[in-house]
Design a protein around this motif. Structure first.
Motif, PDB file in Angstrom:
ATOM      1  N   LEU A   2      -5.357   7.618 -10.498  1.00 30.04           N
ATOM      2  CA  LEU A   2      -5.601   7.931  -9.098  1.00 30.04           C
ATOM      3  C   LEU A   2      -6.414   6.847  -8.395  1.00 30.04           C
ATOM      4  O   LEU A   2      -6.060   6.408  -7.300  1.00 30.04           O
ATOM      5  N   VAL A   3      -7.514   6.424  -9.024  1.00 31.48           N
ATOM      6  CA  VAL A   3      -8.363   5.422  -8.378  1.00 31.48           C
ATOM      7  C   VAL A   3      -7.571   4.148  -8.144  1.00 31.48           C
ATOM      8  O   VAL A   3      -7.641   3.547  -7.075  1.00 31.48           O
ATOM      9  N   ASN A   4      -6.795   3.742  -9.140  1.00 25.55           N
ATOM     10  CA  ASN A   4      -6.051   2.498  -8.970  1.00 25.55           C
ATOM     11  C   ASN A   4      -4.941   2.627  -7.941  1.00 25.55           C
ATOM     12  O   ASN A   4      -4.647   1.698  -7.206  1.00 25.55           O
ATOM     13  N   PHE A   5      -4.339   3.829  -7.892  1.00 26.16           N
ATOM     14  CA  PHE A   5      -3.310   4.074  -6.883  1.00 26.16           C
ATOM     15  C   PHE A   5      -3.944   4.006  -5.491  1.00 26.16           C
ATOM     16  O   PHE A   5      -3.432   3.344  -4.592  1.00 26.16           O
ATOM     17  N   LEU A   6      -5.098   4.662  -5.361  1.00 23.10           N
ATOM     18  CA  LEU A   6      -5.840   4.622  -4.096  1.00 23.10           C
ATOM     19  C   LEU A   6      -6.172   3.187  -3.705  1.00 23.10           C
ATOM     20  O   LEU A   6      -6.060   2.791  -2.553  1.00 23.10           O
ATOM     21  N   SER A  58     -12.021  -1.597   4.000  1.00 22.07           N
ATOM     22  CA  SER A  58     -12.654  -0.295   3.790  1.00 22.07           C
ATOM     23  C   SER A  58     -12.710   0.129   2.327  1.00 22.07           C
ATOM     24  O   SER A  58     -13.386   1.088   1.984  1.00 22.07           O
ATOM     25  N   TRP A  59     -12.011  -0.595   1.452  1.00 19.19           N
ATOM     26  CA  TRP A  59     -11.899  -0.114   0.084  1.00 19.19           C
ATOM     27  C   TRP A  59     -13.261   0.103  -0.575  1.00 19.19           C
ATOM     28  O   TRP A  59     -13.523   1.138  -1.184  1.00 19.19           O
ATOM     29  N   LEU A  60     -14.158  -0.868  -0.411  1.00 23.52           N
ATOM     30  CA  LEU A  60     -15.458  -0.738  -1.059  1.00 23.52           C
ATOM     31  C   LEU A  60     -16.248   0.445  -0.495  1.00 23.52           C
ATOM     32  O   LEU A  60     -16.974   1.110  -1.210  1.00 23.52           O
ATOM     33  N   PHE A  61     -16.069   0.710   0.817  1.00 22.45           N
ATOM     34  CA  PHE A  61     -16.722   1.880   1.397  1.00 22.45           C
ATOM     35  C   PHE A  61     -16.185   3.148   0.756  1.00 22.45           C
ATOM     36  O   PHE A  61     -16.934   4.027   0.346  1.00 22.45           O
ATOM     37  N   ILE A  62     -14.853   3.217   0.678  1.00 20.04           N
ATOM     38  CA  ILE A  62     -14.234   4.417   0.111  1.00 20.04           C
ATOM     39  C   ILE A  62     -14.685   4.613  -1.332  1.00 20.04           C
ATOM     40  O   ILE A  62     -15.123   5.692  -1.733  1.00 20.04           O
ATOM     41  N   LEU A  63     -14.634   3.518  -2.095  1.00 18.84           N
ATOM     42  CA  LEU A  63     -15.025   3.597  -3.496  1.00 18.84           C
ATOM     43  C   LEU A  63     -16.487   4.020  -3.614  1.00 18.84           C
ATOM     44  O   LEU A  63     -16.841   4.899  -4.409  1.00 18.84           O
ATOM     45  N   SER A 119      -4.633   0.432  -4.446  1.00 19.65           N
ATOM     46  CA  SER A 119      -3.519  -0.371  -3.919  1.00 19.65           C
ATOM     47  C   SER A 119      -3.115   0.126  -2.536  1.00 19.65           C
ATOM     48  O   SER A 119      -2.714  -0.658  -1.691  1.00 19.65           O
ATOM     49  N   LEU A 120      -3.252   1.425  -2.302  1.00 16.67           N
ATOM     50  CA  LEU A 120      -2.963   1.941  -0.954  1.00 16.67           C
ATOM     51  C   LEU A 120      -3.945   1.354   0.064  1.00 16.67           C
ATOM     52  O   LEU A 120      -3.552   0.821   1.092  1.00 16.67           O
TER      53      LEU A 120
END
Lengths: 251, 361, 544
Positions: free
Chosen positions: B296-300, B311-316, B302-303
């Motif tokens: 899931l995390v890796n799928f997220l 925003s990826w680092l914020f989301i993570l 790549s999305l």
């Protein structure tokens, strides 16, 4: 003598926690150790079972020195320990708790390919029944009441089948009825094992102290005798009735 | 294990990834790259299984799994480089004329595969032996393994270590004679990764249910009690640490031919914490959780990186915080709580969470 | 002082006294250049001056070479190569003396080039100067150029060149350049020396003068040019003694760097250790508080602008503490208080926070910003010819000393400190005794984060400000905490210094990276003996 202790001493940060000149325990003897808080009772058991390292002295068990050995080696020698604060595996079921305790080969490969034999299963259920854990045997240990946890830990020690059981405050947090049951169980176990019990509850001590009682005060052995002797000893009474504080302050 | 009696989820999971996705590719609905990306996720999931064993079950937070993963990848990468050329380009640039001795064994495929497993295992054995012997645990263990990963990362970054430095190893052509750029080989690698993931899952499942597995969980709950019950906990911890390292290495080995590049970036501090986070997010102490989390995390990732890259680092980051604060048991735990709270919605919840739960095979 | 009376100096004075003779003709040619009656006159005058090689004319020739010759009130002047603020340049007279021009109040006269009349010298004439360019550079007002010039002047056995070099050395103001110049002179005399006593005198002079190059020079002399084996071996002995001395100084320099690195680690680890001891929090975002401190310093620099000089840094010191501290408080309230005594969980959550903070900083500030070192802290304290202790590092060490002292006083002499120590040892008991554990924890967090912020402010003195700077220090500072023992002031200091020293010392032997691997192995071995750090707790509180 099964267990002989000589000149055992340990200190924490310059404070003498324990300084025991002599202590000995015979085969199938049930010994009760009493003493006010901070007397070094638990520390004494901690040293015997390898949890705490002593500064000096010797502990001889079955003719072999114990000090310097690891907890596992000491357990393999046949010493089992129940802690003051119940120490069980809260996220495993009661059954698994007991299964791990059963005396079998305990190396990696034997555990990896371990199959529960009917004899072992029977033994587990048997011990569980004796400690009234049979109704909760598939419950998680963390969900048990305080008293049940105490019993579970006693059951774990029983299944280890040690020669010497070190039982730290077994009756803490139990109802009168439960306390009495625990006492009866300990007396029964004393027929086949040597046991050292630490306890505060005098009623409980009276119930189980069929042999000698040792009194520890400030890390030293104050006296040793039958429950009657201890109960009537003026120094012991002083210790338990307030003069302790006055004495402590002068030290 | 609660859903153990529901083979439906497992069947669904296998059906989706072993049949549906390949079928979608063969019928032209999905590109081979998508397939390959999922193949990589499976490799992460394999490593995540190892993390779950060591952290989720045994309670030892090891931050050097990323390093073991990279050891597997680098081993295969060295073999692939030697397939193509007798002396890698970067060495020529660094004015090295002769192949360093530790590269020599990687000419042979069989030796390479063996070394890819032996080296991480030896590393894990040594690290574990030293750390567990001195009873380093909990936070201390986490910090020291993290520092170790950092040191290794720095080593791999150097040119003198002859492992390609910052640029890592890349530009591979063939593996065992198969052309890595061909779609068929990519699909096969995908299927192999999936099969290995399934096998690893079954093996881990067996282990966790054995008495050995119970000892591990007992160590997590109360290590001193386990010692006083006469188990040599250090040996058990060492065994599971090596096992986890092996799983990470296997993941790394399969990962490499599917990405075509390995750089030290895969084992920097960020990467090593993130790997632990997959498991935390999915649900630690639960093998399904580890697999779901990794996928899931890796799928997220790549999305997000294609939709809103900044925003990826914020989301993570928020996922980290939220998971730790509110979903202690991860997604798996969340699903379980939702089910308990709303028994009437049982059917509905299981449907809405199908995608996640089904993943757990 | 003894060496000032050496023959080298005597020689120099002799050479200088020769100067007067060419003076009169030189001044004529200078006038011809400034006010030429015809182009050919000027060309001739320049060629004549080049041939004369009169040191007093060199500033003028330099100015011509650099196209910086101007007339101001009929005086020939030249300017600095760089403006001294707002496009104004300092001015110097070029002949007969080279002097800084001052206004009536004794301040340097500053003018823009536009206010000056440039003296135009055709390119063809300037080409005449090419041949003596290295010699000219001996008189340049650029230190770097002068330093370089000494290696380019060529054969010093030529008397006129020697004269010029001697003159240049004599008027040299920069200590390091003068040292190089002197060495060139001594070397020339040494090569010319034909008897033992003389040679030894010059060898001694070179060794005493002790430039960077001295050891190499003496070694090569002993191998190739020594006129006798005795002189050669004497030079070699001197060279090896110099090298040994140099190595020792280098070691001191390394120790000093280690001390300052250790200081920074201590500043960061201090907060980390207190917070971990008190609340059982592994704060991976601690490095980001440092980053916040560094960016606060950067912002102060922007706010104050160029005019304010060093004041921006003075303001940044308390502000970086406060801003990082407040950020710490906010995080404590929002997230961290839910995680007390769950170190591993807190590790993951705070790592998430760290990611968010780093990304935020990146979006606001971009990837690379630098804070300029305050004027006051530029340069260093030259203890010996080859031992300079940079002021910024000294400042960092002093700052750490002060903060450690304050922290000590706070912990052991204040009520808050007593409460902190109480909560660290037994949270429940402290709560029972009426200690507001939450407030104490929040305050501790403020102080701990503030210390990290201050460390960030200090780090701007020796490094760039980048969003992920915290992450480079966090693992090291955790190692400090782990090695020192959690929540132990003394342990943090000892292990911080130890790791700092060890890093720098091992860097001297291996490369930086291998040093790090080495330290780690060392710590792992160390923990075999002391699994709970240097100063572990004993007895009942040690459990858990």
């Amino acid at each position: 003598m099964l267990l002989t202790v000589n000149n055992l001493s340990v200190s924490f940060g310059g404070v003498h926690a324990l300084h025991l000149d002599h202590f000995s325990l015979g085969e199938k003897e049930l010994r009760v150790i009493i003493g006010p808080n901070g007397a070094g009772k638990s520390t004494f058991l901690d040293i015997i079972c390898g949890k705490t390292k002593a500064d000096s002295g010797e502990v001889i068990f079955k003719g072999k020195p114990v000090l310097g050995k690891s907890e596992v080696q000491i357990a393999e020698l046949g010493i089992g320990r129940k802690f003051q604060k119940p120490s069980v595996f809260p996220e495993l079921t009661v059954y698994d708790n007991l299964l791990l305790a059963v005396k079998t080969k305990k190396d990696i490969f034997s555990t990896l390919f371990f199959k529960v034999s009917p004899a072992i299963a029977e033994r587990i259920h048997d011990v569980a029944a004796r400690l009234q854990l049979n109704t909760v045997i598939y419950k998680q240990a963390g969900a048990l009441s305080h008293g049940q946890k105490q019993w579970l830990e006693i059951a774990i020690v029983m299944l280890q089948d040690p020669t010497l059981m070190l039982i730290d405050e077994p009756a803490a947090g139990m109802s009168d009825e439960e306390t009495e049951k625990t006492g009866a169980l300990l007396l029964e176990l004393a027929n086949t094992h040597s046991i050292i019990v630490i306890e505060h509850d005098m009623k409980f001590v009276e119930q189980i102290a069929n042999h000698l009682v040792t009194v520890l005060v400030r890390g030293k052995r104050l006296m040793e005798g039958t429950f009657e002797e201890v109960k009537n000893d003026q120094r012991v009474i002083d210790c338990y009735l307030g003069r302790t504080n006055a004495q402590l302050e002068t030290l | 294990m609660k859903t153990n009696n529901k083979p439906l989820y497992y069947i669904l999971f296998v059906a989706i990834f072993a049949i549906l996705l390949p079928a979608a590719y063969l019928s032209g609905l999905l590109s081979i790259n998508t397939i390959s990306i999922w193949g990589r996720y499976f490799c992460f999931a394999i490593a995540a299984l190892g993390i779950d064993l060591i952290w989720g079950y045994t309670g030892i937070l090891s931050m050097c799994q990323a390093f073991f993963f990279c050891l597997g990848s680098y081993g295969i990468a060295m073999h692939l480089v030697l397939q193509k050329t007798s002396l890698p380009d970067f060495m020529a640039w660094n004015k090295i004329t002769e192949l360093p001795f530790f590269w020599q064994p990687f000419h042979n495929a069989g030796v390479t595969f063996a070394l890819c497993l032996i080296i991480p295992a030896l590393f894990a054995f040594f690290i574990g032996y030293v750390l567990f012997r001195s009873r380093i645990r909990g936070v201390y263990m986490a910090i020291i393994t993290q520092a170790l990963t950092l040191a290794m990362w720095l080593l791999f970054l150097r040119n003198e270590t002859n492992l390609g430095g910052t640029n890592g190893l890349t530009d591979f052509k063939t593996l065992l004679g198969f052309d890595l750029s061909s779609a068929q080989v990519k699909l096969s690698l995908y299927l192999v990764s999936f099969a290995v993931l399934c096998l690893a899952y079954i093996a881990c499942h067996r282990i966790t249910r054995s008495k050995f597995g119970k000892v591990l969980q007992a160590i997590r709950d109360s290590e001193s009690r386990v010692s006083f019950t006469a188990y040599k906990t250090a040996n058990f911890k060492l065994a599971v640490f090596v096992l986890a390292a092996l799983l990470a290495a296997v993941g790394g080995m399969l990962y490499l031919p599917q990405t075509g590049i390995i750089t030290p970036g895969r084992m920097d501090v960020k990467a090593s914490v993130e790997m632990v986070m997959w498991v935390a997010l999915g649900g630690r102490g639960n093998l399904k959780g580890a697999v779901i989390g990794a996928l899931l995390v890796n799928f997220l990732y790549s999305l997000c990186t294609s939709w809103f890259p900044d925003s990826w680092l914020f989301i993570l980051g928020f996922l980290f915080v939220l998971t730790v604060l509110y979903f202690d048991k991860g997604l798996i735990g969340l699903v379980a709580t939702v089910r308990q709270r709303i028994p009437g919605l049982h059917f509905k919840t299981s449907q809405t969470t199908n995608r996640y739960v089904a993943d757990s095979k | 002082m003894r060496h000032f009376l050496r023959p080298g100096w005597i020689l120099l004075f002799l050479l200088c006294s020769l100067r007067g003779r060419s003076q009169d003709s030189a001044s004529i040619y200078v006038n011809q250049i400034l006010q030429p009656s015809a182009d050919s006159v000027r060309t001739n005058a320049i060629h004549r001056l080049v041939a004369l090689r009169d040191p007093s004319t060199f500033p003028l020739l330099m100015a011509i070479n650099d196209k910086k010759l101007y007339l101001l009130d009929n005086k020939a002047v030249t300017t600095d190569s760089k403006p001294s603020g707002d496009g104004n340049y300092r001015l110097y007279t070029v002949y007969p003396t080279y002097q800084l021009l001052q206004n009536s109040s004794g301040q340097p006269l500053l003018l823009p080039p536009g206010k000056l009349t440039a003296v135009d010298i055709p390119r063809a004439d300037r080409l005449a100067l090419v041949g003596i360019a290295p010699l000219l550079n001996l008189f340049s007002n650029d230190v770097q150029k002068r330093m370089l010039a000494y290696s380019q002047v060529g054969n010093l056995q030529d008397q006129s060149t020697l004269q010029l070099v001697a003159a240049a050395v004599n008027r040299e103001t920069d200590e390091n350049v003068q040292r190089i110049g002197r060495e060139a002179l001594y070397a020339a005399r040494l090569y010319a020396a034909k008897d033992e006593t003389n040679a030894k005198v010059y060898i001694d002079s070179i060794a005493l003068n002790w430039s960077d190059n001295a050891a190499t020079l003496l070694t090569s002399y002993s191998k190739e040019k020594a006129f006798s084996p005795a002189a050669g071996s004497y030079a070699l002995a001197k060279a090896s003694r110099l090298e040994k001395k140099y190595d020792n100084l280098q070691r001191i320099q390394n120790l000093f760097s280690g001390l300052s690195l250790g200081s920074i680690l201590i500043l960061i680890a201090l907060g980390l250790s207190i917070v971990y001891g008190l609340a059982g929090i592994i704060n991976m975002a601690h490095g980001e508080f440092m980053m916040i401190g560094a960016y606060t310093t950067y912002c102060m620099q922007l706010v104050f602008g160029h005019q304010a000089g060093d004041w921006f840094y003075v303001a940044a010191l308390p502000l970086s503490f406060i801003s990082a501290g407040i950020m710490g408080l906010i995080l404590e309230r929002l997230v961290i208080r839910h995680l007390y005594s769950k170190p591993l969980e807190s590790l993951l959550a705070t790592w998430g926070i760290s990611l968010i903070l780093v990304q935020t900083a990146r979006l606001i500030f971009g990837d690379l910003t630098a804070v300029k070192t305050p004027q006051l802290l530029a340069g260093g304290w030259q203890v010996a010819p080859h031992l300079t202790l940079p002021y910024n590092r000294i400042f960092i060490i002093v700052l750490t000393l002060v903060m450690v002292l304050l922290t000590y006083l706070m912990l052991f002499k204040t009520k808050l400190g007593l409460q902190i120590r109480a909560v660290t040892q037994n949270r429940q008991m402290s709560a029972c005794l009426g200690v507001e554990t939450r407030q104490v924890a929040a305050l501790t967090f403020f102080i701990g984060s503030g210390l990290a912020g201050l460390a960030g402010c200090a780090i701007t003195l020796i490094g760039n400000v980048v969003p992920d700077m915290g992450q480079t220090y966090i693992v090291d500072s955790f190692l400090v905490v782990v090695t020192g023992g959690v929540g132990k002031l003394a342990g943090t200091i000892v292990s911080g210094l130890g790791i700092g020293f060890f890093t720098k010392i091992s860097e001297a032997f291996f490369q930086a990276v291998y040093g790090k691997v080495f330290i780690l192995l060392f710590i792992m071995l160390f923990m075999q003996y002391k699994p709970k750090g240097l100063f572990p707790d004993k007895g009942r509180i040690a459990e858990e």
